[in-house]
Scaffold this motif. Structure first.
Motif, short mmCIF file in Angstrom:
data_model
loop_
_atom_site.label_atom_id
_atom_site.label_comp_id
_atom_site.label_asym_id
_atom_site.label_seq_id
_atom_site.Cartn_x
_atom_site.Cartn_y
_atom_site.Cartn_z
N PHE A 18 0.84 -1.21 0.00
CA PHE A 18 0.00 0.00 0.00
C PHE A 18 0.87 1.25 0.00
O PHE A 18 0.59 2.22 -0.74
CB PHE A 18 -0.92 -0.01 1.22
CG PHE A 18 -1.86 1.17 1.28
CD1 PHE A 18 -3.04 1.19 0.54
CD2 PHE A 18 -1.57 2.28 2.06
CE1 PHE A 18 -3.90 2.27 0.58
CE2 PHE A 18 -2.41 3.37 2.10
CZ PHE A 18 -3.59 3.35 1.37
N LEU A 19 1.93 1.24 0.79
CA LEU A 19 2.83 2.39 0.86
C LEU A 19 3.49 2.65 -0.49
O LEU A 19 3.60 3.80 -0.94
CB LEU A 19 3.90 2.15 1.93
CG LEU A 19 4.86 3.31 2.21
CD1 LEU A 19 4.10 4.51 2.74
CD2 LEU A 19 5.95 2.87 3.19
N ALA A 20 3.90 1.59 -1.16
CA ALA A 20 4.51 1.72 -2.49
C ALA A 20 3.51 2.28 -3.50
O ALA A 20 3.86 3.10 -4.36
CB ALA A 20 5.04 0.38 -2.96
N ALA A 21 2.25 1.84 -3.38
CA ALA A 21 1.23 2.29 -4.33
C ALA A 21 0.93 3.78 -4.19
O ALA A 21 0.66 4.46 -5.19
CB ALA A 21 -0.05 1.48 -4.14
N ILE A 166 4.32 -11.08 -15.74
CA ILE A 166 3.39 -10.32 -16.59
C ILE A 166 3.78 -8.85 -16.69
O ILE A 166 3.91 -8.31 -17.79
CB ILE A 166 1.93 -10.49 -16.10
CG1 ILE A 166 1.48 -11.94 -16.30
CG2 ILE A 166 1.00 -9.52 -16.84
CD1 ILE A 166 0.09 -12.24 -15.77
N PRO A 167 4.00 -8.13 -15.57
CA PRO A 167 4.43 -6.72 -15.68
C PRO A 167 5.78 -6.58 -16.38
O PRO A 167 5.98 -5.63 -17.15
CB PRO A 167 4.53 -6.27 -14.22
CG PRO A 167 3.62 -7.17 -13.47
CD PRO A 167 3.75 -8.50 -14.16
N LEU A 181 6.19 -2.33 -13.91
CA LEU A 181 6.26 -3.02 -12.62
C LEU A 181 5.49 -2.25 -11.56
O LEU A 181 4.86 -2.84 -10.67
CB LEU A 181 7.72 -3.21 -12.19
CG LEU A 181 8.51 -4.30 -12.92
CD1 LEU A 181 9.97 -4.24 -12.55
CD2 LEU A 181 7.94 -5.69 -12.62
N LEU A 182 5.49 -0.92 -11.67
CA LEU A 182 4.76 -0.10 -10.71
C LEU A 182 3.26 -0.08 -11.01
O LEU A 182 2.43 -0.25 -10.10
CB LEU A 182 5.31 1.33 -10.71
CG LEU A 182 6.69 1.50 -10.07
CD1 LEU A 182 7.21 2.92 -10.30
CD2 LEU A 182 6.64 1.19 -8.57
N ARG A 188 -1.80 -2.17 -9.53
CA ARG A 188 -2.84 -3.13 -9.91
C ARG A 188 -3.11 -4.11 -8.78
O ARG A 188 -4.27 -4.41 -8.46
CB ARG A 188 -2.39 -3.87 -11.18
CG ARG A 188 -3.38 -4.92 -11.73
CD ARG A 188 -3.24 -6.29 -11.12
NE ARG A 188 -1.85 -6.68 -11.01
CZ ARG A 188 -1.42 -7.68 -10.25
NH1 ARG A 188 -2.27 -8.36 -9.52
NH2 ARG A 188 -0.12 -7.97 -10.19
N LEU A 189 -2.07 -4.61 -8.15
CA LEU A 189 -2.23 -5.58 -7.07
C LEU A 189 -2.99 -4.99 -5.89
O LEU A 189 -3.96 -5.59 -5.40
CB LEU A 189 -0.86 -6.07 -6.60
CG LEU A 189 -0.85 -7.06 -5.44
CD1 LEU A 189 -1.60 -8.33 -5.81
CD2 LEU A 189 0.57 -7.39 -5.02
#
Length: 375
Positions: A18-21, A166-167, A181-182, A188-189
């Motif tokens: 979540f922090l990365a997103a 896939i990414p 990848l981001l 997306r995840l």
């Protein structure tokens, strides 16, 4: 009462992803930008992961609402790993318990009666299941499915393969590995997971209950937009084996449309559909009970209650007549006599009963509305 131990792996995973997103994804966008192709790839990945859960994990495996060709099952198994919401076997087993014990604060794995946070994500942050975590006795049918068991056995390998592969592949094709990848990986995840979690939380808190008030599940057309049609949750909890969640033509339910498309292509079969008589009876009974409760608070309400019951009985009688003739019409059409049927006495009777049913339904709704205003 002592709380179960914290599952630190889950806590760290959900927190860091979540922090990365919310930091890395926008930072990279401001610094380097994302192209239209990147966003289209992101949307495609969202739908692949999301529909693998809704059409695969949920309606195919958890509820057996239809049968699917092995090729489709493999695609869903890979997409389910891409969504990273546990294996199809474990997910379906948990979900069957949820339906059987809905709202029970102890037995329902993600009971909404324990609050938004618990039903949304809290149930995965502590070891609430304990020794029962690997008990799949309610999913013996799925344990006989070779594709489900293959995915279950190799789940973590498939998670890494899909969530990195896939990414990465899309990034190589579109010329921006880090960006994909981001977007197709991290963002997306996080979004696809929380959209699914909304069904366990918000769909049991926010919305209407036209089909049953015996549980907390709600119908919410807005949530359906983010959950690939799963927002019609009140309907789903009473008619769980129906391959549809949104039953009207205007209900946004891409999962239903995907299943229909597969059926048209010969890739899906045995689509289960709840008879209209059961659906309309459930709606009428729910409204009847709601109005009765309101009228019971009034003095001298017996006359109104009697009128209400009479209208309800008449409604059901006309519904039964309409559905009986509708069944005859459908059988006649199946017998390849559609042209004759359209001009027959049977078709005329069907149209008349359909009109009578619709008129009675409107009168029933108007009566309840009028009585509720006086309550």
């Amino acid at each position: 009462m002592k709380k179960p131990p914290i599952l630190w792996t889950n806590v760290l995973f959900f927190s860091l992803s979540f922090l990365a997103a919310v930091t890395l994804v926008p930072w990279y966008g401001f610094e380097y930008g994302y192209t239209t192709s990147h966003w289209l790839a992101f949307i495609a990945c969202m739908f692949y992961a999301g529909l693998s859960i809704t059409a695969g994990y949920h309606r195919l495996w958890a509820h057996k609402a239809y049968d699917a060709h092995p090729v489709i099952q493999v695609i869903f198994a890979l997409g389910g790993a891409f969504a990273l919401q546990n294996s199809a076997l474990h997910w379906s087993s948990d979900h069957r318990i949820h339906h059987g014990q809905v709202d029970d604060p102890v037995k329902d794995p993600y009971a909404a009666t324990r609050g938004f946070w618990y039903s949304h994500i809290g149930w995965m942050l502590r070891d609430y299941q304990g020794d029962s975590y690997g008990d799949y006795s309610n999913a013996r049918d799925l344990q006989r499915n070779r594709i489900v068991m293959w995915q279950h056995k190799h789940y973590m390998k498939l998670v890494l393969l899909t969530n990195i592969g896939i990414p990465l592949t899309l990034g190589l094709l579109l010329g921006n590995v880090i960006g994909m990848l981001l977007l197709a990986g991290v963002l997306r995840l996080v979004l696809s997971q929380h959209f699914t979690f909304f069904i366990n939380s918000l769909a049991h808190i926010w919305g209407s209950r036209p089909y049953t008030e015996k549980n907390t599940a709600r119908d919410n057309g807005f949530l359906a937009l983010f959950t690939y049609g799963e927002g019609y949750h009140n309907f789903h909890h009473i008619f769980a084996s129906d391959y549809r969640n949104g039953i009207r033509w205007y209900h946004y339910d891409p999962t239903k449309w995907l299943i229909r498309t597969f059926a048209a292509l010969g890739l899906a079969s045995k689509l289960k559909r709840t008879p209209i008589e059961r659906i309309e009876k459930a709606k009428a009974e729910t409204l009847l009970n709601k109005t009765k409760v309101s009228l019971a608070k009034l003095p001298l309400a017996q006359d109104k209650l009697t009128l209400l019951q009479q209208e309800y009985d008449l409604l059901l009688k006309k519904l039964q007549n309409y559905c009986a003739v509708q069944k005859q019409v459908l059988e006649a059409k199946k017998a390849a006599v559609r042209a004759q049927c359209e001009h027959s006495a049977l078709m005329q009777q069907y149209k008349e009963l359909e009109q009578a049913w619709e008129s009675q339904k409107q009168a029933w709704i108007a009566l309840n509305s009028r009585l509720l205003k006086t309550a």
